[in-house]
Design an enzyme around this catalytic site. Structure first.
Site, PDB file in Angstrom:
ATOM      1  N   SER A  54       8.479  -4.106   7.327  1.00  0.00           N
ATOM      2  CA  SER A  54       8.624  -2.646   7.489  1.00  0.00           C
ATOM      3  C   SER A  54       9.984  -2.260   8.044  1.00  0.00           C
ATOM      4  CB  SER A  54       7.552  -2.118   8.442  1.00  0.00           C
ATOM      5  OG  SER A  54       6.285  -2.391   7.916  1.00  0.00           O
TER       6      SER A  54
ATOM      7  N   GLU B 279      -0.452  -3.383   8.053  1.00  0.00           N
ATOM      8  CA  GLU B 279      -0.651  -4.324   6.930  1.00  0.00           C
ATOM      9  C   GLU B 279      -1.180  -3.599   5.690  1.00  0.00           C
ATOM     10  OE1 GLU B 279      -1.754  -8.299   7.730  1.00  0.00           O
ATOM     11  OE2 GLU B 279      -1.150  -8.168   9.841  1.00  0.00           O
TER      12      GLU B 279
ATOM     13  N   SER C  50       4.926   1.959   3.426  1.00  0.00           N
ATOM     14  CA  SER C  50       4.098   1.721   2.232  1.00  0.00           C
ATOM     15  C   SER C  50       4.999   1.359   1.062  1.00  0.00           C
ATOM     16  CB  SER C  50       3.295   2.991   1.895  1.00  0.00           C
ATOM     17  OG  SER C  50       2.366   3.249   2.920  1.00  0.00           O
TER      18      SER C  50
ATOM     19  N   ILE D 185       7.254  -4.104  14.357  1.00  0.00           N
ATOM     20  CA  ILE D 185       7.054  -5.549  14.182  1.00  0.00           C
ATOM     21  C   ILE D 185       6.167  -6.113  15.297  1.00  0.00           C
ATOM     22  CG2 ILE D 185       8.194  -7.792  13.870  1.00  0.00           C
ATOM     23  CD1 ILE D 185       8.750  -5.565  11.661  1.00  0.00           C
ATOM     24  N   THR D 186       4.953  -6.480  14.916  1.00  0.00           N
ATOM     25  CA  THR D 186       4.015  -7.102  15.849  1.00  0.00           C
ATOM     26  C   THR D 186       4.575  -8.446  16.309  1.00  0.00           C
ATOM     27  OG1 THR D 186       2.214  -6.094  14.619  1.00  0.00           O
ATOM     28  CG2 THR D 186       1.612  -7.873  16.116  1.00  0.00           C
TER      29      THR D 186
ATOM     30  N   ILE E 188     -22.509   8.427  21.986  1.00  0.00           N
ATOM     31  CA  ILE E 188     -23.718   7.938  22.664  1.00  0.00           C
ATOM     32  C   ILE E 188     -23.491   7.862  24.176  1.00  0.00           C
ATOM     33  CG2 ILE E 188     -25.169   5.861  22.954  1.00  0.00           C
ATOM     34  CD1 ILE E 188     -24.884   5.522  19.837  1.00  0.00           C
TER      35      ILE E 188
ATOM     36  N   GLY F 170     -20.025  11.936  28.182  1.00  0.00           N
ATOM     37  CA  GLY F 170     -18.791  12.064  28.974  1.00  0.00           C
ATOM     38  C   GLY F 170     -18.249  10.718  29.414  1.00  0.00           C
TER      39      GLY F 170
HETATM   40  N1  CAA Z   1       0.918 -10.762  -4.702  1.00  0.00           N
HETATM   41  C1  CAA Z   1       2.021 -11.194  -5.374  1.00  0.00           C
HETATM   42  N2  CAA Z   1       2.852 -10.360  -6.041  1.00  0.00           N
HETATM   43  C2  CAA Z   1       2.548  -9.037  -5.999  1.00  0.00           C
HETATM   44  C3  CAA Z   1       1.430  -8.536  -5.318  1.00  0.00           C
HETATM   45  C4  CAA Z   1       0.587  -9.451  -4.651  1.00  0.00           C
HETATM   46  N3  CAA Z   1      -0.481  -9.041  -3.981  1.00  0.00           N
HETATM   47  N4  CAA Z   1       1.396  -7.189  -5.467  1.00  0.00           N
HETATM   48  C5  CAA Z   1       2.441  -6.860  -6.214  1.00  0.00           C
HETATM   49  N5  CAA Z   1       3.149  -7.987  -6.539  1.00  0.00           N
HETATM   50  C6  CAA Z   1       4.371  -8.078  -7.346  1.00  0.00           C
HETATM   51  C7  CAA Z   1       4.283  -7.228  -8.599  1.00  0.00           C
HETATM   52  O1  CAA Z   1       3.703  -7.944  -9.666  1.00  0.00           O
HETATM   53  C8  CAA Z   1       5.742  -6.859  -8.834  1.00  0.00           C
HETATM   54  O2  CAA Z   1       6.397  -7.923  -9.474  1.00  0.00           O
HETATM   55  P1  CAA Z   1       6.785  -7.849 -11.066  1.00  0.00           P
HETATM   56  O3  CAA Z   1       7.665  -6.636 -11.193  1.00  0.00           O
HETATM   57  O4  CAA Z   1       7.486  -9.134 -11.357  1.00  0.00           O
HETATM   58  O5  CAA Z   1       5.487  -7.682 -11.798  1.00  0.00           O
HETATM   59  C9  CAA Z   1       6.326  -6.781  -7.438  1.00  0.00           C
HETATM   60  O6  CAA Z   1       5.451  -7.533  -6.586  1.00  0.00           O
HETATM   61  C10 CAA Z   1       6.392  -5.358  -6.906  1.00  0.00           C
HETATM   62  O7  CAA Z   1       5.076  -4.845  -6.973  1.00  0.00           O
HETATM   63  P2  CAA Z   1       4.758  -3.354  -7.431  1.00  0.00           P
HETATM   64  O8  CAA Z   1       5.598  -2.989  -8.631  1.00  0.00           O
HETATM   65  O9  CAA Z   1       3.290  -3.226  -7.564  1.00  0.00           O
HETATM   66  O10 CAA Z   1       5.309  -2.540  -6.171  1.00  0.00           O
HETATM   67  P3  CAA Z   1       5.123  -1.049  -5.751  1.00  0.00           P
HETATM   68  O11 CAA Z   1       6.427  -0.588  -5.238  1.00  0.00           O
HETATM   69  O12 CAA Z   1       4.437  -0.256  -6.822  1.00  0.00           O
HETATM   70  O13 CAA Z   1       4.179  -1.184  -4.438  1.00  0.00           O
HETATM   71  C11 CAA Z   1       2.233  -1.419  -3.070  1.00  0.00           C
HETATM   72  C12 CAA Z   1       2.874  -1.579  -4.452  1.00  0.00           C
HETATM   73  C13 CAA Z   1       0.790  -1.816  -3.230  1.00  0.00           C
HETATM   74  C14 CAA Z   1       2.308   0.002  -2.556  1.00  0.00           C
HETATM   75  C15 CAA Z   1       2.942  -2.402  -2.086  1.00  0.00           C
HETATM   76  O14 CAA Z   1       4.281  -2.039  -1.890  1.00  0.00           O
HETATM   77  C16 CAA Z   1       2.281  -2.468  -0.726  1.00  0.00           C
HETATM   78  O15 CAA Z   1       1.322  -3.214  -0.544  1.00  0.00           O
HETATM   79  N6  CAA Z   1       2.821  -1.724   0.269  1.00  0.00           N
HETATM   80  C17 CAA Z   1       2.352  -1.821   1.663  1.00  0.00           C
HETATM   81  C18 CAA Z   1       3.154  -2.843   2.407  1.00  0.00           C
HETATM   82  C19 CAA Z   1       2.507  -3.247   3.697  1.00  0.00           C
HETATM   83  O16 CAA Z   1       1.350  -3.654   3.752  1.00  0.00           O
HETATM   84  N7  CAA Z   1       3.284  -3.178   4.782  1.00  0.00           N
HETATM   85  C20 CAA Z   1       2.841  -3.617   6.073  1.00  0.00           C
HETATM   86  C21 CAA Z   1       3.861  -4.551   6.650  1.00  0.00           C
HETATM   87  S1  CAA Z   1       3.364  -5.695   7.878  1.00  0.00           S
HETATM   88  C22 CAA Z   1       2.852  -4.786   9.204  1.00  0.00           C
HETATM   89  O17 CAA Z   1       2.022  -3.966   9.083  1.00  0.00           O
HETATM   90  C23 CAA Z   1       3.465  -5.008  10.553  1.00  0.00           C
HETATM   91  C24 CAA Z   1       2.954  -6.129  11.315  1.00  0.00           C
HETATM   92  O18 CAA Z   1       3.683  -6.754  12.033  1.00  0.00           O
HETATM   93  C25 CAA Z   1       1.499  -6.476  11.305  1.00  0.00           C
END
Ligand code: CAA
Length: 379
Positions: free
Chosen positions: A126, A363, A132, A157-158, A337, A340
């Site tokens: 992120s 995530e 997203s 970043i966790t 439940i 207060g």
């Molecule tokens: N596994 C492997 N590859 C994948 C995949 C998966 N699950 N999902 C997509 N891909 C691939 C796609 O096939 C594509 O590759 P190709 O072009 O070669 O086909 C590439 O990755 C890009 O994918 P998209 O075109 O589908 O990408 P998009 O821009 O349309 O986004 C999305 C899709 C689902 C919104 C994705 O971006 C997403 O999951 N976003 C959220 C990210 C997230 O979870 N962030 C949290 C970060 S961690 C955190 O929270 C902090 C922490 O410390 C805990």
């Protein structure tokens, strides 16, 4: 799907339950209040093998399956959602990613210490303008001989301020979009690496969530994970597994809310009766228990698919979407439940609500989970 746990899985669950009750429960509220990282507990989690549960022994782990990991994480999450996310990120996002995609040299140099709990890991995808929209990476990694020069900022970043090693996604070629992102193993103590900001949060307050800044950090090319340009696939694949961890955290919080609500409704009297005797309360408890079993089913289904080597991303998204929703709902019902008393710090249910909300956000937000699920239906 087999709903009968093995002897080993039950033993792992029991060990985690005992650890959570003895080591985490007595100080979880205080750590939340003081926003204090559970250093001692994380060290002990490492000694118990909880920081690299799915990693082969040769790389410092204890070589267990995802079901065992879910059972252990659930017990820890019921007591301390902050310790739960620290463990989840190290296991699911850092160790699993390195085990699946790292070179032998990277596993020897980094995975061994991360999986055995000697070191802590973080996962940095992120950014201020890439949440997203994960492919919109502004952090850059420019090739310079046998090094990459890393510049940029990561946020939310966790484990960020306590991590020794961070897996960082960065654009190696911005013109290529998603195909121009690569992932790197970055050590904390290199010149140019700094913790930019520690967040003050609504919940999971004893886990650290920070921004990280990279200014002309020189990263050896040998620390790139996989091919140049494979960083987004690496991150999204790794996050599929991470979502099982967060679904488990949400399931655990929902269970904690139900347990507290059952206990309180048996003790609290109104109109000369324990409030548990009133259907208005009973129906809430029944709905919570049903939702919890449904969330458990989805989470375990995702875990068992992963263990069998089958595609599990859609089920993981469903589990996270549903479990996080019911975690918030169960916490709200538990507060209702308690009346207060549910609104004040003395009872734990207000913490469960604060801790639950993030499971609908990190995530991948609930909206992102729906995108993942819908795409699998329509492809
Ligand atoms: N596994 C492997 N590859 C994948 C995949 C998966 N699950 N999902 C997509 N891909 C691939 C796609 O096939 C594509 O590759 P190709 O072009 O070669 O086909 C590439 O990755 C890009 O994918 P998209 O075109 O589908 O990408 P998009 O821009 O349309 O986004 C999305 C899709 C689902 C919104 C994705 O971006 C997403 O999951 N976003 C959220 C990210 C997230 O979870 N962030 C949290 C970060 S961690 C955190 O929270 C902090 C922490 O410390 C805990």
């Amino acid at each position: 799907m087999n709903f009968q746990y093995t002897e080993t899985q039950l033993m792992i669950r029991e060990t985690a339950r005992k650890f959570a009750e003895e080591e985490l429960a007595p100080s979880a509220d205080e750590r939340d209040e003081k926003e204090e990282f559970p250093y001692e507990a994380v060290k002990k989690m490492g000694e118990l093998g909880f920081m690299g549960m799915m990693i082969p022994e040769q790389y410092g782990g204890v070589d267990l399956d995802t079901i065992s990991y879910v059972l252990a994480l659930e017990e820890i999450g019921k007591v301390d959602a902050s310790a739960c996310v620290i463990m989840s990120v190290n296991n699911s996002l850092v160790c699993w990613g390195l085990d699946a995609y790292g070179t032998e040299e990277q596993k020897q140099s980094y995975l061994k210490d991360l999986a055995s709990g000697k070191k802590l890991g973080a996962f940095a995808l992120s950014e201020p303008e890439a949440g997203s929209d994960a492919t919109n990476q502004r952090t850059t990694a420019q090739k310079d001989g046998d090094f990459y020069i890393l510049n940029g900022t990561k946020n939310f970043i966790t484990n960020g301020s306590n991590a020794d090693v961070v897996l960082v996604m960065a654009a190696t070629d911005r013109a290529k979009g998603a195909k121009g992102v690569s992932s790197f193993i970055v050590e904390k103590n290199i010149p140019g690496f700094s913790v930019a900001k520690k967040e003050k949060k609504l919940g999971i307050r004893s886990s650290d969530t920070v921004s990280l800044a990279f200014q002309d950090c020189r990263i050896p090319a040998a620390n790139r994970i996989g091919e140049e340009g494979s960083g987004i696939k690496f991150a999204l694949k790794t996050l599929d597994g991470g979502r099982i961890g967060i679904a488990t955290q949400a399931l655990a919080l929902a269970e904690a809310s139900l347990d507290a609500a059952v206990k309180y409704s048996k003790e609290r009297k109104a109109f000369d009766h324990p409030i548990a005797e009133f259907q208005a309360i009973q129906f809430k408890l029944a709905d919570m228990a049903t939702e919890i079993e449904a969330a458990r089913g989805l989470t375990m289904h995702a875990a068992s698919l992963k263990d069998r080597g089958e595609p599990f991303g859609t089920l993981a998204a469903m589990a996270k979407l549903y479990a996080s929703r019911i975690a918030v709902h169960c916490a709200l019902e538990a507060i209702q439940i308690h009346g207060g008393y549910g609104y004040v710090r003395e009872y734990k249910v207000e913490r469960f609500l604060r801790d639950s909300k993030i499971t609908e956000i990190y995530e991948g937000t609930s909206e992102v989970q729906r995108v993942v699920i819908a795409r699998s239906l329509l492809q």
